[in-house]
Design a protein around this motif. Structure first.
Motif, short mmCIF file in Angstrom:
data_model
loop_
_atom_site.label_atom_id
_atom_site.label_comp_id
_atom_site.label_asym_id
_atom_site.label_seq_id
_atom_site.Cartn_x
_atom_site.Cartn_y
_atom_site.Cartn_z
N GLU B 169 0.81 -1.22 0.00
CA GLU B 169 0.00 0.00 0.00
C GLU B 169 0.85 1.28 0.00
N LEU B 170 2.14 1.14 0.27
CA LEU B 170 3.01 2.33 0.25
C LEU B 170 3.26 2.73 -1.20
N PRO B 171 3.33 4.04 -1.45
CA PRO B 171 3.69 4.48 -2.81
C PRO B 171 5.15 4.10 -3.10
N ARG B 172 5.38 3.58 -4.31
CA ARG B 172 6.72 3.16 -4.68
C ARG B 172 7.69 4.33 -4.86
N GLU B 173 7.13 5.53 -5.10
CA GLU B 173 7.96 6.65 -5.52
C GLU B 173 9.08 6.96 -4.52
N LEU B 174 8.76 6.84 -3.24
CA LEU B 174 9.76 7.21 -2.22
C LEU B 174 10.99 6.31 -2.33
N PHE B 189 14.74 -0.43 1.84
CA PHE B 189 13.85 -1.15 2.75
C PHE B 189 13.92 -0.59 4.16
N ALA B 190 15.15 -0.50 4.70
CA ALA B 190 15.30 -0.18 6.11
C ALA B 190 15.07 1.29 6.41
N GLN B 191 15.49 2.16 5.45
CA GLN B 191 15.44 3.59 5.79
C GLN B 191 14.21 4.30 5.22
N VAL B 192 13.62 3.73 4.17
CA VAL B 192 12.46 4.41 3.58
C VAL B 192 11.16 3.69 3.89
N ALA B 193 11.08 2.40 3.53
CA ALA B 193 9.81 1.68 3.66
C ALA B 193 9.50 1.34 5.11
N LEU B 194 10.49 0.84 5.82
CA LEU B 194 10.25 0.34 7.18
C LEU B 194 9.64 1.38 8.12
N PRO B 195 10.22 2.61 8.15
CA PRO B 195 9.62 3.61 9.05
C PRO B 195 8.16 3.88 8.72
#
Lengths: 284, 281
Positions: B169-174, B189-195
């Motif tokens: 559900e997260l936007p891929r753009e980030l 993964f760890a610094q953008v998506a995880l938070p």
């Protein structure tokens, strides 16, 4: 490449802790055991016993009765409650929060508490019933009523699941369809029959499936409330298998029983499987 | 006029249904609580209001908590719940991310998802024998460690499925922006998506803790003394000792309060959690 590394730990974990034990159970089921130690290879003889064991069949019957009654009642009560409460309501979030409590209440604790709730002499249920003019019901000492008690406890625990999921799905239904139906002068019954029910069908189907799969695993409540008794009246399948394994140390036969249960549940799921794929958005 | 009168009837019906449902759901909890604070003699009388109808007491709570076995069981249950949930999230989160963001071929994503989902179908009782025999070989019978491993196994599919939905559900753009800036897959993964999925991750962790706390079959099969958690302490005790309502009340409360409180903390994610992400609540 990175993707595979991310996936690897979970895949290895399932292989080690789920697939390997499964194969080990298969190996066990082909052997006889004595004093908890492997005795000899006996081929499919443990599986042959499945067909002639009256006690196992009794366990299967009890489980089927339990599954059919609990799932049916839970679906009807839970969905009806969701339909009734699907409207603007003050305190709805508090009500929903309270409804989650049974779902997370430790099942053994609930069954254990049930011993006092269904206490035959002056327990709260019988006191309440006698105030309605219903004579003492032998909840835990009579085979029929003991199964009813187990079923009631399970219904208490899981009806909120059907309610919460149905309500969440009902609230996500498109409002414009209902507005259009109202403009067209559809009666509430017609709206329900032609809009709500078809749109809710996938969710209800999913709930049914999840409840079926979980109900076949039933163990905790009969174990704590009635110990499977009186006699074998509430000795569900898993309880019988547990006893075969841990009380009689007939490991090979218990493993064979476990596989039979797996086959029964898998057949039910397989019959309904295509639809689950869609529900879980298995698009890729 | 007719419309108003039917709406009044439906209002009354609605309130009636609400009250009945609440009473039905709350009664067992209240009954356990009542018995836990009643003197033994008072438990034989149906009275429902402390102070007015009977004098409450904490003696059973204090007596129960003073029992070494109970303390050990509370500690064991806590270790099992926290340990299993943490392990399951640690292993499950990267896999969830992989299923959400990477495209696999042979076996493909659909296969993996189905494979994890299908773990839920396996009857736990089928695993009692192999786990008992394996743990006996490994000299891990009656250990909290064994129960942590098993509960992590049974909550892992849940973590993987539900977290992969949240990542999807997260936007891929980030993450794509991070890649442009030279980030590795692990950094994205760890610094953008995880938070961003942290609230959902905490909820999945909490729900896994509640499931692990409540697990009974394996706890019963694999523990005999030192590793016994709360559900085993209470199971069947009254069948052998005779029913003491007041201790039933205390033990029930001690056992079911932690998971129910946890459930309230994860309220927003409950429906999603219970349907393995198929219905968003």
């Amino acid at each position: 490449m990175a993707g595979r590394l991310f996936l690897l730990p979970a895949v290895v974990w399932v292989l080690v802790f789920s697939i390997f034990p499964l194969l080990y159970a298969l190996y066990t089921s082909l052997h006889s055991y004595r004093f908890g130690r492997i005795n000899e290879f006996i081929g499919l003889r443990n599986f042959e016993r499945l067909f002639t064991d009256a006690n196992l069949h009794s366990g299967l019957r009890v489980t089927l009765t339990f599954v059919i009654v609990t799932v049916l009642v839970q679906m009807i009560l839970g969905f009806a409650l969701a339909l009734i409460l699907n409207r603007e309501l003050r305190g709805k979030s508090v009500f929903r929060a309270i409804m989650t409590l049974p779902l997370f209440a430790t099942p053994v604790a609930v069954g254990y508490l049930g011993i006092t709730v269904f206490y035959e002499q002056n327990g709260p249920v019988n006191s309440f019933l006698s105030s309605l003019g219903i004579a003492n019901i032998p909840w835990l000492s009579n085979p029929f009523w003991a199964l009813v008690a187990v079923i009631i406890v399970d219904i208490w625990q899981w009806t909120p699941f059907v309610f919460l999921v149905s309500l969440a799905a009902l609230q996500a239904l498109p409002a414009d369809l209902y507005e259009a139906a109202e403009v067209d002068g559809a009666s509430p019954a017609q709206t329900f029959r032609h809009i709500t029910l078809p749109l809710m069908a996938p969710t209800l189907f999913l709930i049914l499936l999840l409840r079926l799969v979980e109900s076949f695993k039933v163990f905790d409540i009969p174990m704590s409330l009635t110990l499977g008794g009186p006699g074998r009246a509430t000795e569900v399948y898993s309880l019988f298998t547990y006893r075969t394994a841990m009380r009689f140390f007939d490991h090979g036969y218990a493993a064979a029983q476990g596989f039979l249960l797996l086959v029964i549940v898998s057949v039910i799921v397989a019959l309904l499987f295509r639809r689950i794929g869609q529900l879980y958005e298995l698009e890729r | 006029m007719r419309v108003r009168s039917t709406s009044l009837v439906s209002q009354v019906l609605l309130v009636g249904v609400l009250v009945a449902a609440l009473a039905w759901v709350i009664f067992p909890f209240y009954w356990a609580f009542l018995n836990s604070i009643k003197r033994p003699a008072d438990t034989f009388v149906n009275s429902f209001v402390p102070f007015l109808q009977f004098q409450p007491t904490l003696e059973h709570w204090l007596a129960e908590i003073a029992i070494p076995e109970t303390r050990q069981a509370l500690l064991n249950s806590t270790l099992i719940a926290v340990g299993a949930a943490t392990l399951s999230i640690l292993i499950g989160t990267p896999a969830a991310y992989a299923l959400a963001r990477f495209r696999f071929k042979r076996p493909n994503n659909r296969f993996f998802t189905t494979w994890f989902l299908s773990q839920r179908i396996l009857p736990p009782v089928l695993f009692v024998i192999p786990f008992f025999l394996i743990m006996r070989e490994l000299k891990l019978l009656d250990s909290v460690f064994a129960l942590i491993l098993l509960n992590a196994t049974f909550t892992l599919p849940f973590s993987v499925i539900i977290l992969s939905q949240m990542f999807r559900e997260l936007p891929r753009e980030l993450e794509e922006a991070a890649y442009v800036d030279g980030a590795s897959a692990f950094q994205a993964f760890a610094q953008v998506a995880l938070p961003l999925v942290l609230p959902g991750l905490v909820a999945a962790w909490i729900i896994s803790m509640a499931f692990s706390w409540n697990e009974f079959l394996f706890a019963l099969s694999l523990t005999t003394k030192n590793g016994i958690p709360m559900p085993v302490i209470i199971a069947g005790a009254e069948h052998t000792r005779g029913v003491q309502f007041w201790f039933v009340g205390v033990r029930t409360m001690l056992t079911l309060l932690p998971p129910t409180i946890l459930a309230l903390l994860a309220q927003r994610y409950i429906v999603r959690g219970l349907t393995l992400g198929a219905v968003k609540g």
